[in-house]
Design an enzyme around this catalytic site. Structure first.
Site, PDB file in Angstrom:
ATOM      1  N   GLU A  51      42.622   8.632  65.619  1.00  0.00           N
ATOM      2  CA  GLU A  51      42.115   9.772  65.237  1.00  0.00           C
ATOM      3  C   GLU A  51      40.746  10.101  66.004  1.00  0.00           C
ATOM      4  O   GLU A  51      39.854   9.249  66.153  1.00  0.00           O
ATOM      5  CB  GLU A  51      41.805   9.904  63.712  1.00  0.00           C
ATOM      6  N   ASP A  62      31.958  14.643  56.772  1.00  0.00           N
ATOM      7  CA  ASP A  62      31.631  13.632  57.362  1.00  0.00           C
ATOM      8  C   ASP A  62      30.284  13.054  56.584  1.00  0.00           C
ATOM      9  O   ASP A  62      29.314  13.713  56.331  1.00  0.00           O
ATOM     10  CB  ASP A  62      31.178  13.978  58.910  1.00  0.00           C
TER      11      ASP A  62
END
Length: 262
Positions: A51, A62
């Protein structure tokens, strides 16, 4: 190439009852020139797919480690275009599937159709867009389908039963199970109901189910893989690359999939 390649690789793992391990790295962190080297290293270490994060100025999903990596990548002037150019340059030498993780704003600016076409040209096999609601994804989904790129959906523990079933029905490649609440990153305490959540997704998903977010040890990866088909590990991989600890990455991957490290 594309969705069919990702499907074939993951199917081979699940049929052999081997856990899937997908490491996450931030494209451009450490320099765009090192991108293909890192992908090759992860493939040789035993990763099933990679990924690849595209740096963005407002990364809502994130945690701090990946946010910092994104800032380093942005400082290196990393863009969607430069990432795709790097991927295309070694497409013929790359065997491992590559999945891009990006946010909807840069994709919208790039243009859905152009983005899908350029991803296909670069040998991208799947796309994750964590901040696009299912109700607003039809245009980008149509473009990705046209170019045989898997549109990987995220399933959150906070979603209703009905919503989870609709997400599972739409997901391609694999179903990305957000096995903790909040953003990515290591967790000192993991929710015990993660196992129940993963087992529930396994019952309703027609594609492999991978647990992600908050996995930082091989032990935790093996525990979660017992309830689903494998894991995605991001912050720990990014951290180890930043520290220059490739041996640590190799050990983490090998131990997570149950292989002895020699």
């Amino acid at each position: 190439m594309g969705k069919s390649k990702l499907d074939a690789v993951l199917k081979e793992k699940t049929q052999a009852k081997k856990p899937i391990f997908v490491p996450y790295i931030m494209a451009g962190d450490g320099g765009i020139d090192n991108l293909n080297k890192r992908i090759q290293f992860l493939e040789e270490a035993g990763a099933s797919a990679v990924e690849l994060g595209i740096p963005f100025s407002d990364p809502v999903a994130d945690g701090p480690v990946i946010q910092d990596a994104g800032q380093r990548a942005l400082a290196n002037k990393t863009t969607i275009g430069s990432v795709l150019e790097a991927l295309e340059s070694e497409k013929s030498q790359r065997n491992i599937p590559v999945v891009l993780m990006t946010y909807i704003n840069p994709v919208w600016k790039y243009g859905f159709e152009q983005f899908a076409r350029d991803c296909s040209q670069a040998g991208v096999d799947g796309i994750i867009i964590p901040d696009i609601p299912m109700e607003e994804e039809d245009d980008v989904a149509s473009s990705l389908t046209q170019h045989d790129i898997a549109f990987i959906r995220l399933a959150a523990m906070t979603s209703t039963e009905d919503r989870l079933e609709r997400i599972a029905k739409r997901s391609e490649g694999f179903l990305y199970a957000v096995s903790v609440t909040g953003t990515t990153g290591e967790r000192a305490q993991h929710e015990n109901d993660a196992f129940h959540f993963l087992e529930k997704l396994k019952q309703i998903s027609h594609v492999p189910v991978l647990a992600g977010f908050g996995i930082s040890t091989a032990e935790r990866a093996r525990e979660l893989s017992a309830a689903c088909d494998g894991v995605v590990v991001g912050s720990k991989i990014v951290q180890l690359f930043e520290q220059g600890d490739e041996d640590g990455i190799h050990s983490l991957i090998r131990e997570s999939i149950g292989e002895k490290v020699i």
